[in-house]
Design an enzyme around this catalytic site. Structure first.
Site, PDB file in Angstrom:
ATOM      1  CG  ASP A  27      -2.023   1.023   1.100  1.00  0.00           C
ATOM      2  OD1 ASP A  27      -2.110   1.652   0.040  1.00  0.00           O
ATOM      3  OD2 ASP A  27      -2.786   1.181   2.052  1.00  0.00           O
ATOM      4  CE1 TYR A  30      15.296  -4.038  11.078  1.00  0.00           C
ATOM      5  CE2 TYR A  30      14.314  -3.919   8.895  1.00  0.00           C
ATOM      6  CZ  TYR A  30      15.421  -3.882   9.708  1.00  0.00           C
ATOM      7  OH  TYR A  30      16.665  -3.682   9.182  1.00  0.00           O
ATOM      8  CG  HIS A  70      35.922 -15.054   9.014  1.00  0.00           C
ATOM      9  ND1 HIS A  70      36.755 -15.111   7.909  1.00  0.00           N
ATOM     10  CD2 HIS A  70      35.987 -13.777   9.462  1.00  0.00           C
ATOM     11  CE1 HIS A  70      37.272 -13.916   7.679  1.00  0.00           C
ATOM     12  NE2 HIS A  70      36.828 -13.084   8.615  1.00  0.00           N
ATOM     13  CG  HIS A 113      37.228 -14.067  14.122  1.00  0.00           C
ATOM     14  ND1 HIS A 113      38.284 -13.189  14.213  1.00  0.00           N
ATOM     15  CD2 HIS A 113      36.201 -13.369  13.521  1.00  0.00           C
ATOM     16  CE1 HIS A 113      37.944 -12.018  13.691  1.00  0.00           C
ATOM     17  NE2 HIS A 113      36.684 -12.106  13.272  1.00  0.00           N
ATOM     18  CG  ASP A 118      32.783 -12.288  11.132  1.00  0.00           C
ATOM     19  OD1 ASP A 118      32.214 -11.621  10.250  1.00  0.00           O
ATOM     20  OD2 ASP A 118      33.986 -12.134  11.422  1.00  0.00           O
TER      21      ASP A 118
END
Length: 964
Positions: free
Chosen positions: A446, A491, A685, A689, A726
């Site tokens: 909308d 949100y 990663h 880490h 990460d």
């Protein structure tokens, strides 16, 4: 409160008898009240030259008689007192009675508890006194029988008695109020002097009773007339107008500044208000009764005052009446038939600063004794009328909906339009559920654009568990949110990107006849009120049924139509059509479905036993894990991986984050374990880490005193971001994801920072997992702030972002950091995050070179994948071409050292870390020189371990000098 002592009251009463005399405690200190009364009587008698001496017994009786006079509330009580006690007060009086003329002159009554009528006509002896005001004496034998029956001694005494009739006069006007008749052996004209004191006291008491009675009767007549007038005016079919009249009556009769009615919904015990004072509310206010300020009145059906309302809930009442509340009265109104609650009648602020009284409670109850039935009947009629209008509107809506069954898009637009019209909302969105991919799909939006060129988004897909719409889709329950920004599932980023501000939301499920949820509709911003009402909820629920019928029929019609078309198409067209459908399925569903499957494999629930163990163990101080834990020189990778969750818990505790933000032990334990579970296992990663990055953040907070430079919520956000920055890293960079057109690229490439946005999305998933939200006890404002901060900090780990703000960081370090500037704090948090992410380069060489081995193992793995796809990887990712020492030196020179030099300017203690980076650079330069000398400047076909092993080989100085 007026407090009057018995001594003062008696003094007032006797002053009515002796205007020039009063009880004076100060002039007779040490004497009793009895002696004071005796003194007054003696002075009075002396002033009248009667020289009558009262003995002590008579004085005591007179005192008691005076006290009893004060307790008389009506004429009957006064007459009884005279009949029973006068002979103890006046010498030689055997008995006495008081007679008064009725107000309507219907006859003379004797004042006693029975209120017996004497006779008609009135005896001459009493009539003469009433008319002339002169005393009358007669022998007992001459007393009429009707009078004698009230003088028992006249008929029972063995000695001859005399009867005297004496006038009871009003002290101010001199008029005869009543006649005191006494009998005794020596009653004569001289007796008048003996009874002067009690006679005047009786007159004062009679006058007071008469005034009070007349005033009360007059007021009751006035109230009755007002109430009759009110009942005559209650002919409205509008409940609000009827309430206005009742409220006006209550305000006038109780002297209240405001009055209002809280009507009760019997089924839910909700309260709703339509009128406050003289104002009819544009939209009625509804709220749960049992959690409100008036819960006690609902439960007990007893009146409550301001003292009974918890202080924290008084603010809600003040907002309702739009003024400060100084006094309050709430009286439950019940049905006379079944005693069920109809309403709560509320009065606010008694005028002149007084409190509400029992009389006010009686006024309210008397009012609703006659008006409650009219009120309930009017409300029932109004509800029926509203239901009729609602039914007609829904029938009209159904007609509109069922004319668009052949086009689902048009149907959805019609649903949105009709939903807005029915609830008076600004915007509406409809999400259908894709049960195959477990997603919410919005094909029609909308007016909200999510593209920079302001083109309307054609389709948006969301996980079915995400946000407010996801909550309704999974629970099947309607959500009415009065403050969207305060709700944890809302949100805000879409509002930030579009400029639209969402104030309130009504989101309801669209269910078919089997109860299966087909979709959800989300309405935003009630136009003519502070939020959507109970009536809007009812409308939405009924409307949802029509929507479900129309959508299910539209989908069925589409299937039938498609089936007919396909049956008439040739094979080739059928195959082409199937290929098109398959392509659409890949584009619209498979991408996200693949991601969902991947996440399902990696983001499983953690073991309850692990959560229990971490949430109940003793939390050690970080120095108990290692004495140098706080020092920058400490290498965090020395700690075994299975002890890292405990180390994270210890850091949360030592930074005071658990107490400051009221994080439950079970929540923080589950959060840490879920984050650890969220990391995959690429060479670099991975979880270790993340742990080392968070540990370096802890070290900076402790060593740099960051609490003096940042807000508490910023430090909290920074530490959480370090742990999560990460999550779900795949061991490849953004360039690879985009080039490979991966699942993540399909979701995030249009926004840039593909991996970083995915890490933030995964962080939100964990926070939205039950029992994992470490932000759950934050206020709505802080909750929104912390999510914004975590998003910005995680996105700052993209080095492209770091390079963009490097100029601003340099300027900040040159002019000096200013904590009061939001911009400076934001820049600093981004720089601190980058420093934490690069912190392995600040550790001792033995640690740094091992980490470098992990990094290049991951780099070369990506290069191998690129080669397998037929791509040419960058040199640093190509194990056959990478010059590792040169790459490391360039990385330290152009990325790491500039960042830490800026930090060193802001925080001088960071010089230790900058020096460590330079020392590591020296080692790489030494290895690079050896490569140049012994391997012609190439590390081709050398493993990483072989490159590092060169450091242990001696440098041939002669060869070096010869080349120079």
């Amino acid at each position: 409160m007026l407090v009057v002592t018995l001594h003062e009251v008696i003094s007032f009463l006797l002053s009515q008898v002796f205007p020039k005399r009063s009880l004076d405690a100060t002039s007779h200190s040490g004497n009793s009240d009895l002696n004071s009364v005796s003194c007054i009587h003696q002075n009075d008698v002396e002033s009248k030259k009667s020289h009558v001496c009262y003995d002590k017994t008579v004085e005591k009786c007179l005192y008691n008689f005076t006290v009893q006079l004060l307790e008389c509330e009506d004429v009957q009580c006064l007459g009884t007192l005279i009949k029973n006690s006068l002979h103890n007060v006046v010498t030689n009086v055997t008995c006495g009675s008081l007679f008064f003329l009725a107000d309507d002159n219907s006859g003379v009554y004797m004042a006693d508890s029975n209120g017996n009528h004497l006779c008609d006509p009135c005896p001459d002896c009493i009539r003469n006194v009433l008319v002339s005001g002169s005393p009358s004496l007669l022998d007992a034998q001459c007393v009429p029988p009707s009078l004698a029956q009230h003088l028992p001694a006249v008929t029972t005494s063995l000695q001859p008695l005399k009867v005297g009739c004496f006038p009871v006069r009003d002290r101010k006007t001199g008029s005869v109020l009543a006649v005191l008749v006494i009998a005794g052996p020596t009653v004569s004209e001289a007796t008048l002097a003996d009874i002067q004191v009690p006679l005047k006291q009786i007159a004062a008491c009679y006058s007071h009773i008469q005034r009070t009675f007349q005033s009360q009767r007059s007021n009751e007549e006035r109230v009755s007339q007002q109430l009759i007038r009110l009942c005559g005016e209650l002919c409205d079919q509008d409940a609000a107008q009827l309430q206005l009249k009742v409220i006006r009556y209550l305000e006038e009769e109780t002297q209240a500044e405001f009055a209002f009615l809280l009507l009760v919904v019997p089924e839910t015990q909700e309260l709703f208000c339509q009128v406050v004072g003289k104002k009819v509310l544009q939209d009625e206010i509804r709220f749960p009764g049992h959690s409100s300020s008036f819960s006690a009145a609902l439960e007990t059906k007893q009146p409550l005052s301001l003292d009974d309302v918890p202080k924290e809930k008084i603010r809600g009442i003040e907002e309702l009446v739009d003024t400060s509340v100084h006094s309050l009265l709430c009286v439950p109104v019940t049905s006379r038939s079944d005693n069920s609650l109809i309403a709560l009648a509320c009065l606010v602020n008694k005028l002149n600063g007084h409190r509400f009284t029992e009389k006010d409670i009686s006024t309210i109850r008397q009012c609703f004794r006659y008006t409650a039935t009219v009120l309930t009947s009017t409300l029932a009629f109004q509800n029926e009328r509203k239901l009729k209008v609602q039914t007609q509107a829904l029938l009209k809506v159904a007609r509109h909906l069922f004319t668009n069954l052949d086009d689902l898009t048009k149907l959805l637009r019609e649903i949105m339009q009709q939903a807005r019209n029915l609830t008076n909302a600004e915007r509406c969105s409809v999400f259908l559920i894709d049960h195959e991919t477990e997603e919410l799909v919005a094909k029609v939006f909308d007016g909200i654009s999510t593209k920079k060129d302001n083109e309307v988004q054609e389709e948006i897909r969301l996980p079915i568990s995400q946000g407010i719409a996801g909550k309704v889709a999974t629970s099947g329950e309607l959500l009415n949110i009065q403050d969207a920004y305060a709700h944890p599932l809302f949100y805000r980023a879409i509002d930030d990107s579009t400029g639209f501000r969402t104030r309130n939301i009504l989101c309801f499920p669209i269910k078919d006849e089997k109860g299966r949820i087909l979709g959800v509709a989300q309405l935003c911003n009630k136009k003519n009120g502070d939020g959507f009402t109970q009536f809007d909820e009812e409308i939405a629920t009924a409307f949802g049924i029509y929507c479900a019928i129309s959508i299910s029929h539209s989908l069925m019609l589409k299937k039938v139509t498609d089936s007919q078309i396909r049956s008439n198409l040739a094979n080739e067209l059928m195959m082409y059509h199937m290929k098109s459908l398959m392509l659409k399925k890949v584009m619209d569903a498979k991408v996200r479905n693949t991601l969902a499957n991947e996440l399902m494999m990696y983001h499983m629930k953690v073991s309850p036993d692990d959560v229990q163990g971490l949430s109940t163990c003793d939390i050690p101080h970080p120095r108990m894990l290692d004495a140098d834990f706080v020092q920058f020189s400490y290498a965090p990778r020395l700690l075994p991986e299975d002890r890292t969750p405990l180390a994270c818990l210890a850091m949360f505790e030592d930074l005071n984050l658990l107490t400051r933000w009221r994080i439950r032990r079970e929540t923080i334990a589950r959060f840490i374990l879920m984050v650890k579970k969220g990391y995959r296992n690429p060479p670099y990663h991975n979880w270790m880490h993340a742990y080392t990055v968070a540990q370096y953040c802890y070290q900076m907070v402790k060593n740099l005193k960051l609490e003096k430079c940042l807000e508490d919520i910023e430090i909290f956000s920074l530490f959480v971001s370090c742990l999560c920055h990460d999550i779900d890293h795949r061991g490849t960079n953004n360039h690879f994801q985009t080039a490979a057109k991966s699942v993540l690229s399909a979701l995030y490439s249009s926004e840039g920072s593909v991996l970083e946005r995915h890490h933030f999305a995964q962080t939100m998933c964990i926070l939205n997992t039950e029992g994992c939200n470490v932000f759950e006890n934050l206020s709505s404002k802080d909750y929104q702030t912390v999510l914004d901060l975590v998003r910005d900090i995680i996105l700052a780990t993209d080095l492209q972002h770091h390079f963009k703000i490097m100029k601003n960081l340099t300027e900040l370090s040159n002019r000096g950091y200013d904590r009061t500037l939001v911009r400076d704090r934001k820049l600093l948090t981004c720089l601190l995050m980058t420093a934490c992410d690069l912190s392995d380069q600040t550790r001792p060489w033995n640690n740094t070179k091992k980490v470098a081995a992990l990094i290049y193992k991951e780099f070369f793995s990506q290069g191998d994948m690129e080669k397998a796809r037929g791509w040419q990887p960058d040199q640093m990712y190509d194990r056959e071409k990478a010059h590792i020492p040169a790459v490391q030196i360039g990385f330290l020179d152009f990325v790491v050292l500039p960042a830490f030099r800026v930090l060193e300017k802001i925080f001088p203690p960071m010089k230790e870390c900058a020096d460590s980076i330079k020392n590591n650079k020296d080692h790489w330069e030494q290895i690079s020189e050896l490569v140049r000398i012994k391997h012609s400047g190439s590390t081709s076909h050398m493993t990483f371990d072989e490159v590092l092993a060169l450091e242990n080989e001696p440098l041939d100085m002669e060869l070096t000098n010869g080349e120079n």
